[in-house]
Structure formats: structure tokens, C-alpha cells
Enzyme design. Sequence first.
Site: not given
Ligand code: GCU
Length: 682
Positions: A291, A370, A398
Site C-alpha cells: 500500500e 484483510d 475497522e
Molecule cells: C487495512 C487498513 C489500512 C491499513 C492496512 C494494513 O487495509 O484499511 O488502514 O494500513 O490494513 O494492515 O497495513
Amino acid sequence: MAIAAGRHPAWLPQGAFRPVGSRRVLVRGSGPLVDTVVAEVAGACARHGGTARHLPGPAASGPAASGEGGDLVLALVPGATELGTEGFALTRGDGRVLVEAAAGAGLLYGLFHVVRLGEGAFTGPAGDGTGARGRVTERHRPAYDRRMLDHWDNVDVHPVMGQVERGYAGGSLFWQAGRLRPDLSPVRDYARLLAACGVNAVAVNNVNVHRTEARLLTDRLADVAAIAAQLRPYGVRTHLSVSFAAPMLLGGLPTADPLDPAVRAWWAEATRGVYAAIPDFGGYVVKADSEGQPGPFAYGRTHADGANLLGEVLAPHGGVVHWRAFVYDHRQDWRDRRTDRANAAYDHFAPLDGAFHEAVVLQVKHGPMDFQPREPVSPVIGAMPRTRLAVELQVTQEYTGQQRHLVHLAPMWSQVLAFRFGTAPDTSVARSAGGLVGVSNVGDDPFWTGHPLAQANLYAFGRLAWDPQADPATVLGEWIDLTFPGAAGTGADADLRATVHAMMDRSWLTYEKYTAPLGVGWMVTPGDHYGPAVDGYEYSPWGTYHFADRDGVGVDRTVATGTGNAGRYPHPWSATYEALDTCPDELLLFFHHVPYGHVLHSGRTVIQHIYDTHVEGVEEVEATVRAWRRPGVAEAVGADVHARVLERLREQVRSAREWRDQVMTYFFRKSGVPDAHGRAIP
Ligand code: GCU
């Protein structure tokens, strides 16, 4: 010792210490954590009329120790190495309790265990549950050496994610608008709560490491040391999330290539600096190539190359790197039906089994996607027997209602931990893991967790990390009894215990009913992930699709015709998930794309299941609100807790109805199939 005024005492209200504090207590031994035990006992006795004595010398091993005076004796027995540094032996019966431990941490956990047992520690039947008379000894040791919470707290307020990424409990306990909080006393209270449920490690910043946060490793290390000083008295070690690009961001190097000698030297030096400031530092947490975070792929290196570099520099100091396996393509093309995010961690990491340094712990999310409300267990966990693994759970809610919805997660976690990849007990997730990590749900909210009843998730995380086989309903019962003293009594109080159990035991399943059906996941509002948006992620790059059309719904992850994900599981699961007739109902749409008329094992069609469960889910939430409004509940839990929970429950009802109506309408419009019970669908 008491949780500061203005903050809810959670599972350590003063009353919970009455059984200890009203007795004659002797503490034997010395050391920093023994000092914490002494202070706890002294505080409790001062408040509840007992007497506290401290003899700094260690007790002799064995029965000699038990001969000393006191209703409760907590004795350091350095020779009792079979208990490890955190274990303890508890001998009780005849109204007296003896706790023995080889080290201060064990003594502290033993004290909190006695608190948990309450009056029953002294007056109840001996501890083996058989009701036997006389003195009985139990031995307790944690299943995992590291029981860790990762805080996704930012130092700066992030423009999108705020102070705490995915935080639903206010600001951060550690950071405020770019600075360390001036008053860290709540961190000490937090550490105390953590020790009382068994957590012994905390990562103090977000896995997404931005510019300011990167500097915690070097010029802002003093901030981390200040937090560590608050956590240390309760046996909680401090960890830090670091940027893989730190040698460039902080060291001015032209590269972060893990095989570059200058990069290696930089990390070794930075790590020496960390240990000079924090001698008991736990280690690093790294989110790399994920990400948008930097990682070894940029240099054509593997994740073993990247992780091993950090393992090597930490090992001489006794630290570890928690290297996250959450690596996938977040810029995927939704038109491409072969690429599957659920395969990504497995395909990246399973081939590297055996290639990691011993100071590397691969941190794997419990499911392959996730943290959805329902996923199969991640196949990575069963595929890497020669790698140290930690399983990551999401305590912060979340995808499970964001601490506005009441969702008790322990039943989900225990199901995950009990899952066996093969037939032997040692193929369970719990046994494959060497540690448990939870994403924290705590903030600077007066109730710690926003929703007061979400405290139970934090408590249960710690207890399951100590004993992954613990029964979630029993753990919930412990939490209720500690948090609401008197809940286990008779009359109205007994009702409270039953009421809270009824509200919470099955709340995860209730949430599952009114949200995305049958394991398909992801029908949430993009970005903040709260509330329904059935097609919100359907045409996005995130790899999160349900593929609903007029004929059917679900992701074909079979080997025969789909993405091949079912084949990442060992036998017999590969076959179980591959075949429609053996795939469990709750995961059907995770593994298969089926017509709406497909008949489940339950006997219902998929479309009727969607209609029925969404109606039932809302009804169950409505029943939860009625339970909370029963006479006597507000008095038993306190007006502030009652009001806050009620406010959250009202929002949960509103949101659950929203989910129900959007999901039912969506699938009615797609399928054209009316509800068999003739209910009106908007
Ligand atoms: C999820 C979450 C993110 C977080 C990511 C992670 O995608 O929405 O905010 O950074 O997990 O576990 O790194």
C-alpha cells in the site's frame, strides 16, 4: 494504584482488589517488577484495610515458602525455572493463596490472576475445578512469549487517516498533533490494564510510517524512550514501526538496498542508538512493499533479504523484527479476473519458508484478505513451518462496526486459532504461530475504546494470547465480573451477567448476518469502511470484488475454473473448499460464484439466505437494545457506561437497518427473485 480519575477503570476497578487488599499479604523478592507488585498490594491494602509486608530476599524454593505468614504470599523463587520468566504457580485451599514465580513478571501475572479469581481465590474450591479439598497447585505459563499490540497511531495528524489510523476511540495515548503527549500517566494506566490481561509488547506508531514518524528511530528517539519508561513497570516492552527507506529518509544515503554495505552499516548504527536509549527495546515492525510503503522489491531483492537485514542488526541486542506479510497489488485492474489478492501473501512468502533469519517474525493477518468479518484462515500460516510466525488480529473494529456496533470478536479469534491445517493438534493455527499481535482499539477516550463494551475485545485479545485455547464465553464472563463488580452476584446482578452475555456472545454472528453475506466481504463504503456500499469496491483497484450479476454472486477461487486460491490450502482443505458440496456455507461466496438459486447445506437458497439473515440480524440488534434498557442495568453498570452504550446501540440499529435495506434491495434488483416470505423489499 488506581486508574486515574476521569478514565473508566475498565477491568481494574478498585473493588476488584478488595479480596486481595482486605487480607494479610506478603511479597518476597526484589527487582523492578516485584516493586510493581509491592506497590499494587500496598495500594490495595491501604484502601481495603489489609496489611502488606515486603521481604526483599527471595523465598527458598518449594514448600518452605508456603510456611510463611499471610493469607496471600507472593514469592519470587528464582530456582523455579520451569515456570519461565512469565509463568507462576498458584497454590490455594484452606483460605490461603501462595503465588510463586521465577521472575518479577511471573509474580505480577500471578497477582493479577488472583485479582481475577476474586474472593473465590481464598474461599472457593481448590483450583482444579473438581471441588477437591486441601491445597492444590496450578501452573500457568503463557502460550506465546510475545503478546503484542500494534498501535496504528500517527505522530502528526494525517490528512486522511487522522491521529490514529482506523482508530475509533479518540486521539492517541502517545501522540498529539506532532508531539509526544505532555502527560503520559494514562500510558502507565494502560500498561497496567495490559499486564492484567497478559499483553507484554506494544508498537507505538502506525505501520504506515510517514516522514515525522520515521524520525522516531533517530532524532525523536527520546519520545519513544519516554513511552517505554511508562510501559516498563508493567512488563510491557516497546516496539517501533520503521520505514524500510529510513537509510535514505534519515541517513541521506542514495539507496535502501538491503544488500548494500552502507545501508547495513546504517541500520546497525541506528539500532545501537535505539538500544542505548531503551535497553529492553523489543524490536521493529515493518510494512514493506505494501500500500505504497517502500520495500526491497524496489531493488530487485526478496522480502527475506529485507527482513534478514533487520533481523541481523537486532539479534545481538535480543530484539526481533516483525515483518508483515500483508503484501499485495493494490493497483489491480478489476477487469482482470485471474489476479487474486487472496493469493498474494502466499505467493510472495510461502516460497521463502526457511530463508528468514531467526530474529525475523513474519506477521501474517489471520485471513488472506484483510480483516473481513468472515474469511478462511490465511494459507500462509500453514505453509511456513520453518519460519517464526505471528498471527495478526484486528482488535480495532475497522470492518466490524468501528466500535459503534457491538461486536465481540473473541469467538471469531478462537475459531481462527483452533483451525487445523491437518488432522494433528500441532497443525492448528495456535500451534503454528509463535506469537499473537492485535491492532489496538484504544485511544484517549474516557472509556479507552469508544464503545465501553469494546473493552472486552482488548481483554479477550490478551487472554487468548496467553492461552489460545481459552473459551471465549468464559473469558467474556471474567471480563464482565471484573468490570462490573457484583455482576456475578445474585438477584439483579446475576441478571446483568446473563444480560451482557446474551448481548455479546453471538454479536459477531449478528453483525455477519446484516452485512456482507456468506464470506464474500467488502460491501463497505470505500475509504472509511463504515456502512454499506454494495458496489463500493466493485470497480476499484483494490482487489476486493463480489462479482454479483443477474445470475449469481461470489468469487470463483477454485483451481478448476477460478483463481486457484483453494489450491493454496493443504489437503483436505483444498478439496473441501474446491468442491461446492463440501465448502462450508459461511465461506461459500469466498470460494465460489454460484447462482442465486443454489441450495446451501442449511436447505435455503443463497438469495433466501441473504433475505432471511438480513432481517434476522436487525431483529437481533433490536433485541440487544431492549436487553440494555432492562430495569436495573443502568444502575449495575453505571450511568455513564449505560448512556454511552445506549448511544452506540441506537446508531447500530440505524446502521443495521441501512445495511439490511441496501443489501436486500440490491440483490432483489439484481436477481429479480422475490422473498419467499413475501416481506416488502424497498
Ligand atoms: C487495512 C487498513 C489500512 C491499513 C492496512 C494494513 O487495509 O484499511 O488502514 O494500513 O490494513 O494492515 O497495513
